[in-house]
Design an enzyme around this catalytic site. Structure first.
Site, PDB file in Angstrom:
ATOM      1  N   ASP A  24     -92.231 -94.353  32.568  1.00 54.57           N
ATOM      2  CA  ASP A  24     -93.607 -93.823  32.774  1.00 54.57           C
ATOM      3  C   ASP A  24     -94.743 -94.804  32.465  1.00 54.57           C
ATOM      4  OD1 ASP A  24     -92.017 -91.635  33.240  1.00 54.57           O
ATOM      5  OD2 ASP A  24     -92.770 -90.425  31.595  1.00 54.57           O
ATOM      6  N   GLU A  72     -93.590 -89.871  35.531  1.00 56.39           N
ATOM      7  CA  GLU A  72     -93.773 -88.442  35.268  1.00 56.39           C
ATOM      8  C   GLU A  72     -94.773 -87.918  36.282  1.00 56.39           C
ATOM      9  OE1 GLU A  72     -94.682 -87.413  31.220  1.00 56.39           O
ATOM     10  OE2 GLU A  72     -95.080 -85.316  31.730  1.00 56.39           O
ATOM     11  N   LYS A 129     -90.003 -87.758  37.842  1.00 53.53           N
ATOM     12  CA  LYS A 129     -89.464 -86.741  36.934  1.00 53.53           C
ATOM     13  C   LYS A 129     -90.539 -85.727  36.536  1.00 53.53           C
ATOM     14  CE  LYS A 129     -89.776 -89.221  32.451  1.00 53.53           C
ATOM     15  NZ  LYS A 129     -90.975 -88.597  32.035  1.00 53.53           N
ATOM     16  N   LYS A 132     -90.098 -84.336  30.447  1.00 57.04           N
ATOM     17  CA  LYS A 132     -90.181 -85.452  29.514  1.00 57.04           C
ATOM     18  C   LYS A 132     -88.912 -86.296  29.591  1.00 57.04           C
ATOM     19  CE  LYS A 132     -93.613 -83.030  26.841  1.00 57.04           C
ATOM     20  NZ  LYS A 132     -93.779 -81.929  27.844  1.00 57.04           N
ATOM     21  N   VAL A 157     -93.355 -95.541  27.761  1.00 58.95           N
ATOM     22  CA  VAL A 157     -94.183 -94.677  26.919  1.00 58.95           C
ATOM     23  C   VAL A 157     -93.923 -93.196  27.180  1.00 58.95           C
ATOM     24  CG1 VAL A 157     -96.014 -96.374  26.728  1.00 58.95           C
ATOM     25  CG2 VAL A 157     -96.101 -94.742  28.621  1.00 58.95           C
ATOM     26  N   THR A 158     -94.297 -92.358  26.188  1.00 55.28           N
ATOM     27  CA  THR A 158     -94.582 -92.746  24.827  1.00 55.28           C
ATOM     28  C   THR A 158     -93.287 -92.671  24.011  1.00 55.28           C
ATOM     29  OG1 THR A 158     -95.199 -90.476  24.202  1.00 55.28           O
ATOM     30  CG2 THR A 158     -96.979 -91.925  24.912  1.00 55.28           C
ATOM     31  N   CYS A 162     -91.597 -89.084  25.992  1.00 55.84           N
ATOM     32  CA  CYS A 162     -90.664 -89.254  27.110  1.00 55.84           C
ATOM     33  C   CYS A 162     -89.553 -90.267  26.825  1.00 55.84           C
ATOM     34  CB  CYS A 162     -91.432 -89.604  28.370  1.00 55.84           C
ATOM     35  SG  CYS A 162     -92.439 -88.209  28.928  1.00 55.84           S
ATOM     36  N   GLN A 202     -78.672 -93.000  10.493  1.00 57.48           N
ATOM     37  CA  GLN A 202     -77.350 -92.354  10.478  1.00 57.48           C
ATOM     38  C   GLN A 202     -76.367 -93.098  11.394  1.00 57.48           C
ATOM     39  OE1 GLN A 202     -77.552 -87.911  10.321  1.00 57.48           O
ATOM     40  NE2 GLN A 202     -79.643 -88.214  11.053  1.00 57.48           N
TER      41      GLN A 202
HETATM   42  N1  TIU Z   1     -94.413 -90.056  29.414  1.00 60.39           N
HETATM   43  C1  TIU Z   1     -94.782 -89.344  28.362  1.00 60.39           C
HETATM   44  O1  TIU Z   1     -94.493 -89.684  27.216  1.00 60.39           O
HETATM   45  N2  TIU Z   1     -95.550 -88.210  28.616  1.00 60.39           N
HETATM   46  C2  TIU Z   1     -96.444 -87.660  27.719  1.00 60.39           C
HETATM   47  O2  TIU Z   1     -97.084 -86.662  28.012  1.00 60.39           O
HETATM   48  N3  TIU Z   1     -96.597 -88.301  26.533  1.00 60.39           N
HETATM   49  C3  TIU Z   1     -97.504 -88.037  25.547  1.00 60.39           C
HETATM   50  O3  TIU Z   1     -97.411 -88.639  24.486  1.00 60.39           O
HETATM   51  N4  TIU Z   1     -98.466 -87.149  25.778  1.00 60.39           N
END
Ligand code: TIU
Length: 221
Positions: A24, A72, A129, A132, A157-158, A162, A202
């Protein structure tokens, strides 16, 4: 078998079954007026990792290893956008609303595009996609099986949303996962560091983490 220097211990790399997955890296998460900004986030944090994500992508291209990009996004009719997702965030600018870069997180809109510096090239897979996790409601599992991929290096990210969700989905499906620390970011610095700690705790319960130079050195050895 070459290993990659990693935490909590060396990652046992299977070079012919390894791919990079870039999660993303879209304008919607890194530019003013996009989805990330509409949620009240400082999107400048995301822009800072672009040079390292680019370097990692270039390293995989140079090593002739597969690269998968995810985006996304939702269908224009929003039939894949449940109210539980649409109703989150700032109600004045939600997914599907018209923003300065087009409709927020809708497939085909300018803001939904992958950053031009990181754009996929011919032969690289792009997965759109709606969730997430990149396995949910996508062809990703079939693509990986067809190509004999068993190990995934993660960027994007993030970190705690995701990226971590997709790592957990991949881990449950039997893939070995390695997160590149310099090529991922969160809007919340503490969430990035805690997500990294969670992933490798772990005995690598979800996966490994590694530094970019160690990954690049191993794949190009
Ligand atoms: N790609 C992704 O992480 N989508 C989000 O909405 N991330 C946020 O941190 N909001």
């Amino acid at each position: 078998m070459t290993s990659i220097k990693a935490e909590p211990f060396a990652f046992p790399m299977k070079r012919d079954a390894l791919a990079l997955i870039v999660i993303d890296m879209q304008r919607d998460f890194s530019e003013p007026g996009g989805f990330g900004a509409s949620l009240g986030n400082d999107v400048g944090r995301i822009t800072k990792i672009v040079p390292d994500v680019k370097r990692l992508i270039q390293g995989f291209r140079d090593a002739d290893l597969p690269i998968i990009h995810t985006m996304e996004c939702h269908r224009p009719d929003m039939s894949d956008l449940p109210p539980a997702k649409r109703n989150r965030g700032n109600p004045s600018l939600r997914i599907g609303d018209e923003g300065p870069m087009g409709r927020i997180l809708i497939a085909g809109e300018p803001g939904t595009a992958i950053l031009s510096e990181l754009a996929p090239v011919d032969g690289e897979v792009v997965i759109e996609k709606p969730g997430k996790g990149a396995f949910y409601a996508t062809e990703l599992g079939d693509v990986l099986k067809q190509r004999g991929i068993q190990q995934l290096v993660f960027a994007g990210v993030t970190t705690e949303v995701c990226v971590q969700t997709t790592m957990r989905e991949a881990n449950d499906r039997g893939y070995e996962c390695l997160l590149c620390e310099e090529a991922t970011e969160s809007y919340f610095p503490e969430f990035k560091s805690v997500a990294i700690a969670m992933i490798r705790a772990q005995g690598a319960i979800v996966g490994w983490t590694a530094h970019i130079d160690d990954i690049l050195e191993a794949i190009n050895a």
